[in-house]
Design a protein around this motif. Structure first.
Motif, PDB file in Angstrom:
ATOM      1  N   GLY A 147      39.299  60.397  47.398  1.00 28.88           N
ATOM      2  CA  GLY A 147      40.565  59.834  46.931  1.00 28.88           C
ATOM      3  C   GLY A 147      41.381  59.300  48.099  1.00 28.88           C
ATOM      4  N   ILE A 148      42.553  58.865  47.821  1.00 30.11           N
ATOM      5  CA  ILE A 148      43.411  58.316  48.866  1.00 30.11           C
ATOM      6  C   ILE A 148      44.220  59.455  49.496  1.00 30.11           C
ATOM      7  CG2 ILE A 148      45.193  57.725  47.153  1.00 30.11           C
ATOM      8  CD1 ILE A 148      45.924  55.350  48.961  1.00 30.11           C
ATOM      9  N   GLY A 149      44.058  59.616  50.807  1.00 30.91           N
ATOM     10  CA  GLY A 149      44.717  60.706  51.500  1.00 30.91           C
ATOM     11  C   GLY A 149      46.062  60.311  52.063  1.00 30.91           C
ATOM     12  N   ALA A 150      46.709  61.265  52.691  1.00 28.16           N
ATOM     13  CA  ALA A 150      48.047  61.026  53.242  1.00 28.16           C
ATOM     14  C   ALA A 150      48.007  59.992  54.349  1.00 28.16           C
ATOM     15  CB  ALA A 150      48.636  62.340  53.763  1.00 28.16           C
ATOM     16  N   THR A 151      46.947  60.041  55.190  1.00 31.77           N
ATOM     17  CA  THR A 151      46.841  59.081  56.296  1.00 31.77           C
ATOM     18  C   THR A 151      46.671  57.667  55.777  1.00 31.77           C
ATOM     19  OG1 THR A 151      45.811  60.780  57.680  1.00 31.77           O
ATOM     20  CG2 THR A 151      45.581  58.481  58.388  1.00 31.77           C
ATOM     21  N   GLN A 152      45.777  57.498  54.789  1.00 28.64           N
ATOM     22  CA  GLN A 152      45.572  56.173  54.201  1.00 28.64           C
ATOM     23  C   GLN A 152      46.824  55.689  53.475  1.00 28.64           C
ATOM     24  OE1 GLN A 152      41.941  57.274  52.026  1.00 28.64           O
ATOM     25  NE2 GLN A 152      40.921  55.547  53.041  1.00 28.64           N
ATOM     26  N   THR A 153      47.500  56.613  52.812  1.00 29.48           N
ATOM     27  CA  THR A 153      48.746  56.242  52.124  1.00 29.48           C
ATOM     28  C   THR A 153      49.767  55.691  53.101  1.00 29.48           C
ATOM     29  OG1 THR A 153      48.408  57.909  50.398  1.00 29.48           O
ATOM     30  CG2 THR A 153      50.657  57.105  50.716  1.00 29.48           C
ATOM     31  N   ALA A 154      49.930  56.376  54.224  1.00 28.82           N
ATOM     32  CA  ALA A 154      50.886  55.921  55.239  1.00 28.82           C
ATOM     33  C   ALA A 154      50.483  54.577  55.811  1.00 28.82           C
ATOM     34  CB  ALA A 154      50.995  56.963  56.346  1.00 28.82           C
ATOM     35  N   ALA A 155      49.158  54.405  56.046  1.00 30.58           N
ATOM     36  CA  ALA A 155      48.679  53.137  56.605  1.00 30.58           C
ATOM     37  C   ALA A 155      48.895  51.988  55.626  1.00 30.58           C
ATOM     38  CB  ALA A 155      47.202  53.265  56.969  1.00 30.58           C
ATOM     39  N   LEU A 156      48.582  52.248  54.342  1.00 27.74           N
ATOM     40  CA  LEU A 156      48.789  51.214  53.327  1.00 27.74           C
ATOM     41  C   LEU A 156      50.270  50.876  53.173  1.00 27.74           C
ATOM     42  CD1 LEU A 156      46.262  52.317  50.554  1.00 27.74           C
ATOM     43  CD2 LEU A 156      46.274  50.118  51.756  1.00 27.74           C
ATOM     44  N   GLN A 157      51.098  51.898  53.179  1.00 29.76           N
ATOM     45  CA  GLN A 157      52.535  51.662  53.051  1.00 29.76           C
ATOM     46  C   GLN A 157      53.045  50.809  54.205  1.00 29.76           C
ATOM     47  OE1 GLN A 157      54.762  55.206  52.262  1.00 29.76           O
ATOM     48  NE2 GLN A 157      56.743  54.234  52.603  1.00 29.76           N
ATOM     49  N   GLN A 158      52.553  51.111  55.417  1.00 31.87           N
ATOM     50  CA  GLN A 158      52.956  50.328  56.581  1.00 31.87           C
ATOM     51  C   GLN A 158      52.471  48.888  56.460  1.00 31.87           C
ATOM     52  OE1 GLN A 158      51.623  52.019  60.275  1.00 31.87           O
ATOM     53  NE2 GLN A 158      52.769  50.565  61.539  1.00 31.87           N
ATOM     54  N   ALA A 159      51.253  48.707  55.938  1.00 30.75           N
ATOM     55  CA  ALA A 159      50.706  47.354  55.772  1.00 30.75           C
ATOM     56  C   ALA A 159      51.505  46.565  54.742  1.00 30.75           C
ATOM     57  CB  ALA A 159      49.239  47.442  55.355  1.00 30.75           C
ATOM     58  N   TYR A 160      51.854  47.223  53.626  1.00 26.49           N
ATOM     59  CA  TYR A 160      52.667  46.545  52.620  1.00 26.49           C
ATOM     60  C   TYR A 160      54.045  46.189  53.174  1.00 26.49           C
ATOM     61  CZ  TYR A 160      49.540  47.070  48.598  1.00 26.49           C
ATOM     62  OH  TYR A 160      48.497  46.952  47.703  1.00 26.49           O
ATOM     63  N   GLU A 161      54.627  47.086  53.953  1.00 28.30           N
ATOM     64  CA  GLU A 161      55.935  46.795  54.554  1.00 28.30           C
ATOM     65  C   GLU A 161      55.841  45.626  55.526  1.00 28.30           C
ATOM     66  OE1 GLU A 161      57.140  50.482  56.244  1.00 28.30           O
ATOM     67  OE2 GLU A 161      57.962  51.275  54.364  1.00 28.30           O
ATOM     68  N   SER A 162      54.715  45.513  56.229  1.00 27.11           N
ATOM     69  CA  SER A 162      54.517  44.381  57.133  1.00 27.11           C
ATOM     70  C   SER A 162      54.495  43.065  56.364  1.00 27.11           C
ATOM     71  CB  SER A 162      53.205  44.565  57.908  1.00 27.11           C
ATOM     72  OG  SER A 162      52.943  43.435  58.721  1.00 27.11           O
ATOM     73  N   LEU A 183      44.728  44.157  50.555  1.00 24.34           N
ATOM     74  CA  LEU A 183      45.281  45.506  50.480  1.00 24.34           C
ATOM     75  C   LEU A 183      44.969  46.155  49.132  1.00 24.34           C
ATOM     76  CD1 LEU A 183      48.779  45.021  52.191  1.00 24.34           C
ATOM     77  CD2 LEU A 183      46.836  46.342  53.051  1.00 24.34           C
ATOM     78  N   ALA A 184      45.001  45.343  48.075  1.00 18.32           N
ATOM     79  CA  ALA A 184      44.670  45.875  46.744  1.00 18.32           C
ATOM     80  C   ALA A 184      43.224  46.353  46.700  1.00 18.32           C
ATOM     81  CB  ALA A 184      44.916  44.810  45.679  1.00 18.32           C
ATOM     82  N   ASP A 185      42.300  45.579  47.350  1.00 15.06           N
ATOM     83  CA  ASP A 185      40.889  45.983  47.390  1.00 15.06           C
ATOM     84  C   ASP A 185      40.716  47.278  48.177  1.00 15.06           C
ATOM     85  OD1 ASP A 185      40.238  43.745  45.940  1.00 15.06           O
ATOM     86  OD2 ASP A 185      39.694  42.536  47.699  1.00 15.06           O
ATOM     87  N   VAL A 186      41.424  47.373  49.320  1.00 18.81           N
ATOM     88  CA  VAL A 186      41.330  48.586  50.137  1.00 18.81           C
ATOM     89  C   VAL A 186      41.835  49.792  49.359  1.00 18.81           C
ATOM     90  CG1 VAL A 186      42.237  49.749  52.198  1.00 18.81           C
ATOM     91  CG2 VAL A 186      41.491  47.362  52.337  1.00 18.81           C
ATOM     92  N   ARG A 187      42.951  49.620  48.678  1.00 15.26           N
ATOM     93  CA  ARG A 187      43.526  50.733  47.933  1.00 15.26           C
ATOM     94  C   ARG A 187      42.628  51.147  46.773  1.00 15.26           C
ATOM     95  NH1 ARG A 187      49.365  50.931  44.739  1.00 15.26           N
ATOM     96  NH2 ARG A 187      49.112  53.076  44.023  1.00 15.26           N
ATOM     97  N   GLU A 188      42.062  50.166  46.076  1.00 14.55           N
ATOM     98  CA  GLU A 188      41.186  50.478  44.943  1.00 14.55           C
ATOM     99  C   GLU A 188      39.948  51.227  45.404  1.00 14.55           C
ATOM    100  OE1 GLU A 188      38.870  48.165  41.285  1.00 14.55           O
ATOM    101  OE2 GLU A 188      40.089  47.047  42.730  1.00 14.55           O
ATOM    102  N   ALA A 189      39.378  50.782  46.554  1.00 19.01           N
ATOM    103  CA  ALA A 189      38.184  51.441  47.079  1.00 19.01           C
ATOM    104  C   ALA A 189      38.492  52.884  47.482  1.00 19.01           C
ATOM    105  CB  ALA A 189      37.642  50.656  48.275  1.00 19.01           C
ATOM    106  N   ALA A 190      39.665  53.084  48.084  1.00 20.72           N
ATOM    107  CA  ALA A 190      40.044  54.435  48.507  1.00 20.72           C
ATOM    108  C   ALA A 190      40.268  55.350  47.310  1.00 20.72           C
ATOM    109  CB  ALA A 190      41.303  54.366  49.368  1.00 20.72           C
ATOM    110  N   GLU A 191      40.883  54.831  46.263  1.00 20.97           N
ATOM    111  CA  GLU A 191      41.156  55.647  45.086  1.00 20.97           C
ATOM    112  C   GLU A 191      39.889  55.985  44.313  1.00 20.97           C
ATOM    113  OE1 GLU A 191      44.003  53.248  43.059  1.00 20.97           O
ATOM    114  OE2 GLU A 191      45.738  54.180  44.053  1.00 20.97           O
ATOM    115  N   ASP A 192      38.864  55.085  44.400  1.00 19.06           N
ATOM    116  CA  ASP A 192      37.614  55.316  43.680  1.00 19.06           C
ATOM    117  C   ASP A 192      36.653  56.222  44.447  1.00 19.06           C
ATOM    118  OD1 ASP A 192      38.530  53.764  41.651  1.00 19.06           O
ATOM    119  OD2 ASP A 192      37.454  51.944  42.251  1.00 19.06           O
ATOM    120  N   SER A 193      36.969  56.460  45.729  1.00 20.25           N
ATOM    121  CA  SER A 193      36.085  57.309  46.532  1.00 20.25           C
ATOM    122  C   SER A 193      36.209  58.769  46.101  1.00 20.25           C
ATOM    123  CB  SER A 193      36.420  57.167  48.020  1.00 20.25           C
ATOM    124  OG  SER A 193      37.714  57.681  48.278  1.00 20.25           O
ATOM    125  N   GLU A 194      35.261  59.583  46.524  1.00 19.02           N
ATOM    126  CA  GLU A 194      35.267  60.995  46.142  1.00 19.02           C
ATOM    127  C   GLU A 194      36.467  61.729  46.714  1.00 19.02           C
ATOM    128  OE1 GLU A 194      31.635  62.827  47.219  1.00 19.02           O
ATOM    129  OE2 GLU A 194      30.389  61.580  45.894  1.00 19.02           O
TER     130      GLU A 194
END
Length: 689
Positions: A94-109, A81-92
């Motif tokens: 950035g991390i969007g609302a959809t990815q934020t929600a998905a990551l939050q759900q994954a962390y909660e899991s 999850l850390a790799d996914v988040r880092e890649a999303a933040e480094d992209s042009e």
């Protein structure tokens, strides 16, 4: 409540069944060993202990290897999850609302799976404790001390992974700050677990994980350290947020009044200390009669703690009203004794004040009526209120150096403590009547009669006693094992040797503190000619050290050292303080510096000892002592009250040998009791976990 074996079967996580402790099998082995030991068909003691220890080792190894495997999987998921988040933040983009929600759900899991793992560890840790206790009880050989000592202190200890597991805390930290950052992504708020930001703990899932982790690791931050001193531990593991008790199910004003009762009672106890010797002298008694004056309250408290605790089975408002009324009357008697020139009326007043002690009710109200999510804060507030009252009492007495008369009633430093406290309790009574809300009560659990079951089982009479009692324990586990103790003797029977030693330690520290405080006015007047104001300020400063000392121990020392290590160190320092306090006569002229140094060392060490002792006691005391009239809070209250009675009686009795000998004659038994407590701690050291 159900027995542990049934509870284990019910709460096992699907797919993990084979990795739990084989409790039923181990229980059968206990029966087998008990049978063989009684019939002398099993070899010597060492052979029995070795065989059962090896069985336990296999169980622990199975649990720990599965635990490590699950930790590795969770850590791997967090890393991905850390790799996914880092890649999303480094992209042009950035991390969007959809990815934020998905990551939050994954962390909660991951968090939910981590909570499941913590519950897995908790059930197995409980199973290990229970099976060791069963072995000690039914086989008759003490295994717990030897097993825990040899396994916990080994460099390759697997037992430590269960009772003080490593690695889960790191994952909790990762989950905490990632969830906090994702929740506040739009605000661009970056959080760090090391900053202890309140935002980190706002997530209900993280709060549940933290509580579960604290239960397993015996975490003792300042708040939890104070809370444990109130002996209000709950027997349930924190669940997910939907199972939390809602805040509106308790009445805050009622809790505040309960804590105010605690504060006022401690003020009432210590407000007379600076003047008790002079009050006694003004009535024609010896100054050392102050011991009896101060201790009379504790004598009555021995009785009041029991009947008021029993009364609280039916009502909380009733005992608190009775407490306020009887304290109001008692203080009036204390005040008018001066004009009647009667030491008997004075002692009667203090006895009545003791009969109004509702500290056992105060503790129980917090345990029974405050939601689990607020119990820790309420328990810490209880300890803080007690400490503040202890400091406020003498300080208030130091401000009452006046002498006047109104309506034929004398108002001076001796009588004003009584009049002020009587007025305070009257106002408290009015507030209590208007503001306290009686909570709902459940019928207390009463012992079930099983005589008919015994009579029906004809052949049961011929079973070996240990095997029979083990079978009975299993068959009655739904009722008898979970019900509250119904008498002091039954409650005492539930105490293990280590708990008995800890209660004795509590007796020792209260004895030492009471000796120091109660005789302070006599000792300082004899050696240094201190005034009432000087004694009052000295005692107030001693009382004010309680919270800072607890803060240092709870926030720092408890996270570095084990509770039992701090326990031994505090006992030794308390005894050292006693040694410093002795008057060595011609060898060393007694000075203010020596007295204050000994008093500070003795009092502060006893404070440390009290905090660590009660914190440890709250973790190892039987769950049956967490409820009912004869609970752990009552036992600790009684132990401390007996200590105060004995200490004040010692002051009064030794006072007949003269004020010049009072200090040494009271410090000697304090030292002996302290050394005995150290010996008891060392004997049971390995079972204090």
């Amino acid at each position: 409540m159900v027995g542990f074996g049934k509870k284990l079967r019910q709460r096992r996580i699907h797919g993990w069944e084979e990795y739990y402790i084989s409790y039923k099998m181990m229980k059968e082995k206990v029966k087998e060993f008990a049978s063989h030991v009684q019939s002398d068909r099993r070899g010597n003691r060492k052979q029995v202990l070795r065989e059962f220890s090896v069985m336990l080792d296999h169980q622990v190894e199975k649990i720990v290897l599965f635990l490590l495997m699950q930790q590795g999987q969770l850590a791997s998921r967090l890393s991905q999850l850390a790799d996914v988040r880092e890649a999303a933040e480094d992209s042009e983009q950035g991390i969007g609302a959809t990815q934020t929600a998905a990551l939050q759900q994954a962390y909660e899991s991951v968090g939910k799976d981590l909570l499941k793992l913590l519950q897995f560890v908790d059930m197995n840790a409980t199973g290990l404790r229970k099976i060791l206790k069963k072995f000690d009880k039914h086989v008759g050989y003490r295994l717990t001390d030897e097993y825990v000592a040899s396994r916990s202190n080994h460099p390759y200890s697997q037992l430590q992974h269960i009772f003080r597991h490593v690695g889960i805390g790191a994952m909790v930290g990762t989950l905490s700050h990632n969830l906090a950052e994702l929740q506040n992504h739009e605000e661009h708020i970056v959080t760090s677990v090391y900053e202890q930001s309140s935002r980190i703990w706002q997530d209900p899932l993280i709060e549940s994980i933290r509580k579960a982790e604290d239960r397993l690791t015996n975490s003792t931050n300042f708040l939890r350290f104070l809370g444990n001193q109130a002996l209000n531990e709950r027997d349930d593991l924190p669940q997910l947020s939907e199972a939390e008790i809602e805040a509106d199910q308790y009445h805050f004003m009622s809790l505040f009044l309960n804590l105010l009762n605690t504060f006022f009672y401690m003020v009432n106890t210590y407000i007379v200390v600076p003047t008790a010797d002079k009050y006694a002298a003004s009535l024609g008694a010896a100054p050392t009669m102050c011991g009896a004056i101060i201790g009379a309250m504790a004598v009555a408290q021995l009785v009041s703690s029991v009947y008021l605790s029993a009364w609280s089975n039916r009502s909380y408002l009733g005992p608190l009203i009775f407490s306020a009324v009887i304290l109001c009357i008692g203080n009036v008697f204390y005040a008018i004794a001066y004009d009647f020139n009667s030491i008997s009326i004075l002692l009667l007043g203090r006895l009545l004040c003791g009969f109004g002690s509702a500290r056992a009710v105060n503790r129980r109200y917090i345990s029974d009526c405050v939601p689990a999510k607020f119990t820790l804060q309420a328990s810490a507030a209880f300890v803080s209120a007690s400490a503040l009252g202890m400091a406020t009492g003498p300080a208030l007495a130091g401000l009452l150096e006046v002498h006047t008369s109104q309506f034929g009633i004398t108002l001076n430093a001796n009588t004003l403590p009584g009049w002020i406290m009587a007025g305070g309790w009257f106002l408290f009574l009015l507030w209590l009547w208007l503001g306290f809300k009686e909570p709902s009560h459940h019928d207390p659990i009463t012992p079930s009669s099983h005589s008919s079951d015994i009579n029906r089982g004809g052949n049961e009479w011929f079973k070996p006693l240990a095997i029979y009692s083990l079978d009975r324990e299993d068959s009655l586990s739904d009722q008898e094992q979970s019900q509250a103790a119904t008498s002091i003797s039954e409650a005492y029977g539930l105490l293990t040797p280590s708990v008995k030693v800890q209660l004795f330690i509590y007796f020792m520290l209260k004895f030492a503190m009471e000796i120091l405080v109660s005789e302070s006015s006599v000792v300082t007047a004899h050696y240094f000619q201190w005034s009432i104001h000087s004694v009052a300020m000295f005692l107030a400063l001693l009382g004010l050290t309680v919270l800072p000392v607890n803060w240092v121990i709870g926030s720092y020392a408890s996270n570095i050292f084990q509770d039992r290590q701090l326990l031994v160190a505090a006992e030794i320092l308390t005894c050292l303080g006693v040694l410093v306090s002795f008057d060595y006569g011609l060898m060393m002229p007694y000075s203010v510096t020596q007295y204050i140094s000994g008093a500070l060392l003795m009092f502060i060490s006893a404070e440390v000892l009290e905090g660590v002792n009660l914190s440890l006691l709250s973790k190892v005391m039987s769950s049956r002592l967490a409820r009912g009239t004869y609970n752990g809070g009552l036992l600790s209250t009684e132990a401390g009250t007996v200590a105060r009675v004995v200490a004040d009686g010692t002051i009064t009795l030794t006072g007949y040998f003269g004020e010049s000998k009072l200090l040494n004659l009271t410090m000697l038994p304090t030292l002996v009791i302290g050394l005995l407590s150290i010996a008891g701690t060392l004997v049971t050291y390995n079972s204090m976990f």
